[in-house]
Design an enzyme around this catalytic site. Structure first.
Site, short mmCIF file in Angstrom:
data_model
loop_
_atom_site.label_atom_id
_atom_site.label_comp_id
_atom_site.label_asym_id
_atom_site.label_seq_id
_atom_site.Cartn_x
_atom_site.Cartn_y
_atom_site.Cartn_z
CG HIS A 31 -9.17 -1.23 -19.94
ND1 HIS A 31 -9.97 -0.71 -20.92
CD2 HIS A 31 -8.74 -0.17 -19.19
CE1 HIS A 31 -10.04 0.61 -20.77
NE2 HIS A 31 -9.31 0.96 -19.74
CE1 TYR A 52 -4.77 4.18 -21.47
CE2 TYR A 52 -6.89 3.30 -20.79
CZ TYR A 52 -5.95 4.32 -20.77
OH TYR A 52 -6.18 5.46 -20.06
NE ARG A 57 -16.98 11.69 -15.49
CZ ARG A 57 -17.02 12.27 -16.69
NH1 ARG A 57 -16.40 13.42 -16.86
NH2 ARG A 57 -17.66 11.70 -17.68
CE1 TYR A 75 -29.61 1.29 12.81
CE2 TYR A 75 -30.83 3.12 13.71
CZ TYR A 75 -29.64 2.44 13.56
OH TYR A 75 -28.52 2.91 14.16
C1 LIG Z 1 -10.88 9.25 -12.31
C2 LIG Z 1 -11.25 8.33 -13.42
C3 LIG Z 1 -10.48 7.20 -13.65
C4 LIG Z 1 -10.85 6.30 -14.66
N1 LIG Z 1 -10.15 5.12 -14.82
C5 LIG Z 1 -10.62 4.16 -15.66
C6 LIG Z 1 -10.12 2.86 -15.64
O1 LIG Z 1 -9.28 2.49 -14.81
N2 LIG Z 1 -10.61 1.98 -16.55
C7 LIG Z 1 -11.60 2.31 -17.43
O2 LIG Z 1 -12.00 1.48 -18.23
N3 LIG Z 1 -12.14 3.55 -17.41
C8 LIG Z 1 -11.71 4.45 -16.55
N4 LIG Z 1 -12.32 5.66 -16.47
C9 LIG Z 1 -13.51 5.89 -17.28
C10 LIG Z 1 -14.76 5.54 -16.46
O3 LIG Z 1 -14.80 4.17 -16.10
C11 LIG Z 1 -16.03 5.87 -17.27
O4 LIG Z 1 -16.09 5.05 -18.39
C12 LIG Z 1 -16.07 7.34 -17.69
O5 LIG Z 1 -15.64 8.19 -16.64
C13 LIG Z 1 -17.48 7.75 -18.08
O6 LIG Z 1 -18.37 7.52 -17.02
P1 LIG Z 1 -18.89 8.70 -16.01
O7 LIG Z 1 -19.48 9.77 -16.87
O8 LIG Z 1 -19.90 8.00 -15.14
O9 LIG Z 1 -17.71 9.20 -15.26
C14 LIG Z 1 -11.95 6.58 -15.49
C15 LIG Z 1 -12.70 7.75 -15.27
C16 LIG Z 1 -12.36 8.60 -14.23
C17 LIG Z 1 -13.23 9.80 -14.00
#
Ligand SMILES: Cc1cc2nc3c(=O)[nH]c(=O)nc-3n(C[C@H](O)[C@H](O)[C@H](O)COP(=O)(O)O)c2cc1C
Length: 412
Positions: free
Chosen positions: A229, A234, A378, A406
């Protein structure tokens, strides 16, 4: 012999409990619903993706999501059910949430962690379950840097309408560690975050070794993929960006110096991570800041080339998160163009993420060569059945667990 094959309810090989074998695994394309078995025009979203020794059955991945539900870094039965549900619902890949490589690298006290051997067993239980269903699973290794020691996101309940909003910073009295928060430079993210202490060279090397140790533990837990990551403001992103990195030693200043922290970890992890297993890196392709020296897409392209040379298999392209000054217009597919630029300029697999909801549009991303894999966060929380629904909308039948096939075939 044929009789035995058709009548025996064969168990999944190597699963630590009896469960019927899933062959092919859930998420695999079976047929187009129009064609009665004749395979024609498979939508790109449901074509397999081979990465080193593993093959994902489709291009739909569960994006890593912090759930702030672990205890002392260890995952629980909650995570088994939470992550396990996607293994039963056609996701081509499951990625475990950001998992801290040191206790101080957690965002909140309830983050997932892999800094000690006790944390391996609960993860292995989840990996074993997901594997018993024939599905692949990765883990995202992280260090929160200057964004550590904060409250769990869902405690800020303003969104629910009762107007409670705490400062992001978690003080010691609630289990935080604001005095142990570190970063490349002593610059806080904003005044609701800790004042980070500048890392010494020795501490930098220690954190790098913590990533390697966590990757070794991930191998013991049986993961198929490690994702580093390096996004969302971060620690690694903090080193990459001149907004957060003002160092004057070999880890700051020039592009080469700022990316050194992340590249050194990548090289070390690639060396110990199995040759036949893929390594992913998630980056923020831009800081979304125009009026000062910042991290931009052209640097992300250059960095992706360096990752490729080190044996990284896929760049998972997100954006932002490194500064409150970011100026971004969030809308559907807003990050796809960044993945596309990297895909066009670097010989590497690319994933995209961010407000991808519509299956036909998601299919278009892969079909048009903008990305090889689509991460959903999401969309999957809102609808665990997203992949099965997407298959229906795209006119194909995919495999689901034999126990469900099924029903899914009759009702969808
Ligand atoms: C509840 C939540 C927790 C998240 N935690 C992480 C994480 O642990 N690591 C990360 O790279 N992104 C994290 N994200 C970002 C998501 O992986 C994703 O990149 C971002 O939500 C956009 O995608 P979406 O529109 O499908 O939600 C988090 C997002 C949400 C909503």
């Amino acid at each position: 012999m044929t009789d035995k094959i058709t009548r025996e309810n064969i168990g999944a090989p190597n699963a630590p409990f009896y469960t019927p074998i899933q062959n092919p695994p859930p998420g695999t394309f079976v047929k187009t619903t129009q064609s009665n078995g004749v395979i024609e025009n498979i939508p790109s979203l449901f074509t397999p993706l081979k990465l080193r020794g593993i093959t994902l059955p489709n291009r739909i991945a569960l994006s890593p999501m912090c759930t702030f539900s672990a205890q002392d870094g260890a995952l629980t039965d909650w995570h088994l059910v939470h992550l396990g549900q996607f293994a039963l619902r056609g996701a081509g890949l499951i990625m475990v949430e950001a998992t801290a490589v040191t206790p101080e690298g957690r965002l909140s006290p309830n983050d997932s962690g892999l800094w000690n051997d006790e944390q391996i067993a609960p993860l292995k239980r989840i990996v074993d379950f997901v594997h018993s269903q024939g599905v692949k699973i990765g883990i995202q290794l992280a260090h929160g840097g200057r964004k550590a020691s904060t409250i769990a996101a869902f405690i800020n309940v303003k969104a629910l309408g009762n107007n409670v909003k705490y400062s992001q910073l978690l003080p010691e009295e609630f289990g935080g560690w604001p005095n142990d928060v570190i970063g490349p430079s002593p610059i806080p993210w904003d005044d609701e975050h800790a004042n980070p202490k500048e890392l010494t060279i020795e501490q930098i090397h220690e954190i790098q070794e913590s990533f390697v140790a966590a990757a070794k533990r991930a191998e013991k837990a049986g993961f198929d993929i490690v994702e580093l990551h390096y996004a969302h403001g971060y620690l690694a992103h903090e080193f990459f960006s001149p907004i957060s990195n003002k160092r004057t030693d070999q880890y700051g200043g020039s592009f080469e110096n700022r990316v050194r922290f992340g590249l050194e970890i990548t090289k070390k992890v690639r060396e110990i991570w199995s040759e036949d297993k893929p390594l992913f890196v998630r980056i923020s392709a831009t800081d979304w800041v125009d009026d000062e020296d910042s991290w931009e897409i052209k640097q992300s392209v250059e960095l992706s080339k360096l990752f490729q040379a080190l044996g990284v298999d896929l760049i998972d392209v997100s954006t932002g998160g490194n500064t409150p000054k970011q100026n971004l217009a969030v809308k559907d597919h807003f990050q796809v163009p960044f993945a596309e630029v990297i895909k066009k300029n670097v010989d590497i697999n690319v994933a995209t993420v961010g407000l991808i909801k519509d299956p036909k549009l998601a299919n278009g991303i892969v079909e048009n060569g903008q990305a090889d894999l689509v991460f959903l966060a999401r969309s999957f929380l809102a609808d665990g059945n997203w992949a099965i629904r997407a298959a229906k909308e795209l006119g194909v039948l995919i495999q689901t667990p034999v126990q469900y096939n099924y029903a899914i075939r009759s009702f969808l």
